[in-house]
Design a protein around this motif. Structure first.
Motif, mmCIF file in Angstrom:
data_model
loop_
_atom_site.group_PDB
_atom_site.id
_atom_site.type_symbol
_atom_site.label_atom_id
_atom_site.label_comp_id
_atom_site.label_asym_id
_atom_site.label_seq_id
_atom_site.Cartn_x
_atom_site.Cartn_y
_atom_site.Cartn_z
ATOM 1 N N PHE A 126 28.199 63.058 33.340
ATOM 2 C CA PHE A 126 29.455 63.700 34.152
ATOM 3 C C PHE A 126 30.180 62.422 34.379
ATOM 4 N N ASN A 127 31.496 62.483 33.957
ATOM 5 C CA ASN A 127 32.414 61.378 34.318
ATOM 6 C C ASN A 127 33.757 62.406 34.998
ATOM 7 N N LYS A 128 34.390 61.503 35.565
ATOM 8 C CA LYS A 128 35.861 62.001 36.086
ATOM 9 C C LYS A 128 36.637 62.121 34.874
ATOM 10 N N LEU A 129 37.733 63.159 34.936
ATOM 11 C CA LEU A 129 38.575 63.377 33.749
ATOM 12 C C LEU A 129 39.673 62.066 33.680
ATOM 13 N N ASN A 130 39.662 61.759 32.555
ATOM 14 C CA ASN A 130 40.567 60.779 32.255
ATOM 15 C C ASN A 130 41.988 61.271 31.755
ATOM 16 N N ILE A 131 42.969 60.400 31.598
ATOM 17 C CA ILE A 131 44.212 60.974 31.259
ATOM 18 C C ILE A 131 44.356 61.770 30.021
ATOM 19 N N TRP A 132 43.874 61.290 29.158
ATOM 20 C CA TRP A 132 43.667 62.063 27.806
ATOM 21 C C TRP A 132 43.050 63.518 28.201
ATOM 22 N N ASP A 133 41.892 63.607 28.815
ATOM 23 C CA ASP A 133 41.597 64.966 29.212
ATOM 24 C C ASP A 133 42.421 65.634 29.802
ATOM 25 N N LYS A 134 43.041 65.156 30.965
ATOM 26 C CA LYS A 134 44.037 66.121 31.624
ATOM 27 C C LYS A 134 45.131 66.530 30.965
ATOM 28 N N ARG A 150 31.646 64.313 25.044
ATOM 29 C CA ARG A 150 30.645 63.796 25.416
ATOM 30 C C ARG A 150 30.452 63.861 26.910
ATOM 31 N N ASN A 151 31.739 64.014 27.723
ATOM 32 C CA ASN A 151 31.573 63.926 29.222
ATOM 33 C C ASN A 151 31.200 65.604 29.395
ATOM 34 N N LEU A 152 30.416 65.708 30.182
ATOM 35 C CA LEU A 152 29.915 67.223 30.358
ATOM 36 C C LEU A 152 30.868 68.147 31.356
ATOM 37 N N ASN A 153 31.695 67.303 32.054
ATOM 38 C CA ASN A 153 32.680 68.070 32.704
ATOM 39 C C ASN A 153 33.822 68.435 31.854
ATOM 40 N N VAL A 154 34.204 67.772 30.888
ATOM 41 C CA VAL A 154 35.237 68.219 29.931
ATOM 42 C C VAL A 154 34.516 69.228 29.174
ATOM 43 N N TYR A 155 33.111 69.092 28.629
ATOM 44 C CA TYR A 155 32.488 70.059 27.527
ATOM 45 C C TYR A 155 32.207 71.201 28.422
ATOM 46 N N PHE A 156 32.140 71.370 29.817
ATOM 47 C CA PHE A 156 32.040 72.734 30.420
ATOM 48 C C PHE A 156 33.191 73.380 30.615
#
Length: 169
Positions: free
Chosen positions: A8-16, A66-72
């Motif tokens: 789990f990582n914080k969302l980066n700018i691309w994700d946001k 790969r980041n489960l925060n994004v994946y969820f």
């Protein structure tokens, strides 16, 4: 691999940005879908929206997934797609010659799970994260990692699954 396969990582700018754009796109297409009486346009919107989402995952969002925060977040989208599929599948006007236009919505959740399975296969066979082959380049788009035969093979599996699931009604 420097990180464990699940993290789990914080969302980066691309994700946001991608999540925000996807939400606005969904709202805009949903509005158009509801207030448009042309069923041919509705069929096209549903088909392109679902297929586009699934291709977007692999081509542009494979690193973010790969980041489960994004994946969820995307799993939630997949569940919403599944809900919409069950709401729309009984509408005969959305039927195409080759199947129902909402079938692609059903496949989003399946393809998200397949993506994680392919990541696991990549990690176990190569000791490296799964990447997407880039056209005209020997490295992937984000990691600048050299694309291997296994990466290409796993990409083919994902793409074939995307297409095959569309024709299975």
């Amino acid at each position: 691999m420097s990180q464990p396969i699940f993290y789990f990582n914080k969302l980066n700018i691309w994700d946001k940005i991608t999540i925000t754009l996807y939400i606005f796109l969904t709202i805009g297409l949903g509005y158009y879908f509801v207030y448009n009486s042309n069923y041919e346009a509705k069929r096209d919107i549903i088909s392109i929206y679902a297929f586009g989402t699934q291709i977007f995952f692999y081509f542009f969002n494979y690193k973010s997934l790969r980041n489960l925060n994004v994946y969820f977040f995307w799993i939630t989208v997949g569940l919403l797609h599944l809900f919409l599929y069950y709401q729309l599948r009984e509408i005969p006007m959305l039927q195409n010659m080759r199947g129902h236009s909402a079938t692609g919505l059903r496949n989003t959740i399946i393809l998200l799970f397949l993506f994680q399975i392919l990541r696991f296969i990549s990690a176990k066979t190569q000791g490296q994260e799964l990447v997407c082959p880039s056209r005209g380049s020997r490295t992937d788009l984000f990691d600048e990692r050299r694309v291997t035969f296994i990466d290409f093979g796993l990409f083919v599996i994902y793409f074939l699954a995307t297409v095959v699931l569309l024709v299975i009604d």
